[in-house]
Design a protein around this motif. Structure first.
Motif: not given
Length: 182
Positions: A36-45
């Motif tokens: 979640d911290g490596e990419t903004e492709n996920m829904d979550r920060e």
């Protein structure tokens, strides 16, 4: 249905894809947080919707006992480097489909981990009569993933304009993609 683990060797990296087990819970909590911290492709920060070890233990147990759920991990010599999950429905009108999600550590992009997680999930879904696999919220800028999904038979079913607000302060479109097996 239990699936067997499969070994993969891609560009010098060896890993296996296997069902998640209770002993993976702590590693899955850490893995999800890192991805979640490596990419903004996920829904979550990073840190949002955090699931601790006990939470993953419950998810793994539930999935192992639900006929239309599948939780897979990609394991590289005991280190979890990716995961995927199909979550089915108990409602009869939706019993033909599952919602799918996946994540892979950025250091392991390019080794077909996401593709192989998806291929294993598709094979499982087909084997138990699941007709539709749905991907919700595929970010428009995630072109490599969109191309991979399309090559595996997925198509864009819906467009959600200005769906996600990213760190640059701009809104981005995301897609609902699915694969239907006649």
């Amino acid at each position: 249905m239990i699936i067997e683990h499969r070994d993969f060797h891609v560009k010098g990296v060896s890993y296996k894809i296997r069902p998640a087990v209770r002993g993976d819970a702590k590693k899955l909590s850490e893995l999800r947080l890192q991805i979640d911290g490596e990419t903004e492709n996920m829904d979550r920060e990073q840190g949002e919707g955090f699931i601790d070890e006990a939470g993953f233990e419950r998810i793994i147990e539930n999935d192992a006992n639900h006929p239309r759920n599948l939780f897979l991990v990609a394991d590289c010599d005991g280190r979890l480097i990716g995961y995927s999950r199909c979550q089915g429905y108990d409602l009869k009108r939706f019993s033909h489909k599952v919602v799918y999600g996946l994540g892979v550590l950025m250091d392991f992009w390019g080794y077909a981990i996401g593709k192989n997680l998806m291929i294993e999930s598709i094979a499982w879904a087909d084997s138990i009569g699941i007709k539709k696999i749905v991907l919700e919220g595929v970010l428009e800028t995630n072109e490599k993933a969109i191309d991979m999904y399309k090559k595996l038979g997925f198509e864009i079913e819906g467009t959600m304009k200005k769906d996600k607000l990213l760190s640059d302060g701009k809104y981005y479109t995301s897609y609902i993609m699915s694969r239907f097996n006649d």
